[in-house]
Design an enzyme around this catalytic site. Structure first.
Site, PDB file in Angstrom:
ATOM      1  N   CYS A 120      10.100   3.132  -1.916  1.00 48.51           N
ATOM      2  CA  CYS A 120       9.110   1.995  -2.390  1.00 48.51           C
ATOM      3  C   CYS A 120       8.881   0.926  -1.110  1.00 48.51           C
ATOM      4  O   CYS A 120       7.790   0.336  -1.339  1.00 48.51           O
ATOM      5  CB  CYS A 120       9.831   1.462  -3.607  1.00 48.51           C
ATOM      6  N   HIS A 257       4.914  -3.716  -4.355  1.00 46.26           N
ATOM      7  CA  HIS A 257       5.147  -2.534  -4.844  1.00 46.26           C
ATOM      8  C   HIS A 257       5.130  -2.595  -6.319  1.00 46.26           C
ATOM      9  O   HIS A 257       5.695  -3.448  -7.128  1.00 46.26           O
ATOM     10  CB  HIS A 257       6.566  -2.134  -4.358  1.00 46.26           C
ATOM     11  N   ASN A 288       4.167   4.293 -11.466  1.00 45.98           N
ATOM     12  CA  ASN A 288       4.953   3.827 -10.033  1.00 45.98           C
ATOM     13  C   ASN A 288       4.757   4.853  -9.306  1.00 45.98           C
ATOM     14  O   ASN A 288       5.402   5.979  -9.341  1.00 45.98           O
ATOM     15  CB  ASN A 288       6.393   3.487 -10.496  1.00 45.98           C
TER      16      ASN A 288
END
Length: 351
Positions: A120, A257, A288
């Site tokens: 990430c 992120h 995500n």
């Protein structure tokens, strides 16, 4: 680690998402016993809704290749002398994605290829590496960042599966900037067990204290990751502001992120930045998308950013544990494309 650069600039960003869309509401029976009110609460509080999922034949490499081709078509005469791939879901353990992409894109044999296994925070880590290369004599570096995390989650795990979508990106970094850029990067390997795929490589008889050592799926300690994200990101944003000697009022956009809307709103509130400067709605559109979430968030706002000079902060956090933050300028000449969709048929065309 804190470091600044004077030569590199971002010249272009392109992202690609798979065609298939899954909504949280459609999977209410799988995750929440059909409770649509609970789905509505999750959508409102965390921001989860839709996510794009790759099929069995589509890989991270395919998604990144699609984005890379758009940039190469836009900058026909440019010679790439560095190619970096950042992913945790490569086509193979050997060879790496960057060399495969090198061949598919028909780059010169003098082009340097590197792969980075990072999650990430991977986009900022990749930018950091590309900026170092430009600062030290490279002219044009193509950074391909993406993940297909949906392939490594248990599809029935309500704690993980509804979170993750798939995406790939390509970013062109060139020399010739008139503005300095600033990076800070951090690691805390003591927290590695909080995000792990236990049975995924060559470790035998692992002795995990949290995850099932026999599992082939992603394990995440949600509470630990949340606490880590909130505390470390608040420190990271303040650190980069101090390092670059700027104020929050000088920032036009802050792209975190895209873990989920709840985490981003909490961080934004703690660093006192308006939510309209720190978008969090992309998790509701795409999920995500791990290492691709920052470029995807930027491209999702392409119409707002294109043709303008923007002071931006990029900040990623997650697996490792790791976190990385950058302050830089997107200039008005930078090419930012709205997210592309990899339609059926494209994925098998790697010629």
């Amino acid at each position: 680690m804190k470091i600044s650069f004077s030569r590199p600039r971002i010249a272009a960003i392109s992202t690609t998402i798979p065609e298939k869309i899954i909504s949280l509401q459609d999977q209410a029976d799988i995750f929440y016993n059909g409770n649509l009110k609970q789905v509505a609460r999750i959508t409102k509080s965390i921001g989860l809704n839709f996510r794009h999922i790759s099929d069995d034949l589509t890989t991270t490499l395919d998604l990144c290749l699609n984005s890379a081709r758009e940039i190469i078509a836009k900058f026909k005469d440019i010679k790439i002398d560095g190619l970096i791939c950042v992913t945790q879901t490569p086509d193979f353990l050997m060879p790496n994605n960057s060399h495969i992409l090198h061949g598919l894109l028909n780059f010169d044999t003098e082009c340097v290829c590197l792969d980075i296994n990072q999650g990430c925070s991977g986009y900022v880590y990749g930018l950091f590496t590309a900026f170092m290369m430009i600062e030290n004599g490279f002219n044009n570096v193509l950074l391909c960042v993406g993940d297909t995390i949906s392939k490594v989650v248990n599809p029935t795990d309500s704690n993980v599966a509804p979170l993750f979508g798939d995406a790939g990106s390509a970013t062109l970094i060139t020399s010739g900037s008139s503005e300095k850029s600033y990076f800070s990067l951090h690691s805390d390997g003591k927290g590695w067990e909080n995000l792990v795929i236990p049975n995924s490589a060559f470790k035998t008889n692992p002795n995990f204290t949290k995850a099932d050592p026999n599992s082939k799926y992603l394990y995440m300690d949600g509470a630990e990751v949340f606490n880590f994200s909130i505390s470390r990101e608040t420190e990271a944003i303040n650190e980069i502001l101090d390092f670059a000697n700027i104020k929050m009022d000088d920032i036009d956009n802050l792209f975190f992120h895209q873990a989920n809307a709840y985490i981003i709103s909490n961080i934004a509130r703690r660093v006192n930045i308006p939510l309209n400067k720190a978008p969090s709605d992309t998790t509701g559109k795409y999920g995500n998308t791990s290492s691709a979430s920052i470029p995807l968030a930027i491209c999702d706002k392409a119409s707002e950013l294109s043709g303008k000079n923007r002071n931006i902060i990029l900040s990623g956090f997650g697996v490792g544990l790791s976190w990385a933050t950058a302050y830089l300028k997107l200039d008005s000449a930078s090419f930012i494309s709205e997210p592309l969709i990899l339609i059926k048929g494209d994925k098998n065309d790697k010629n």
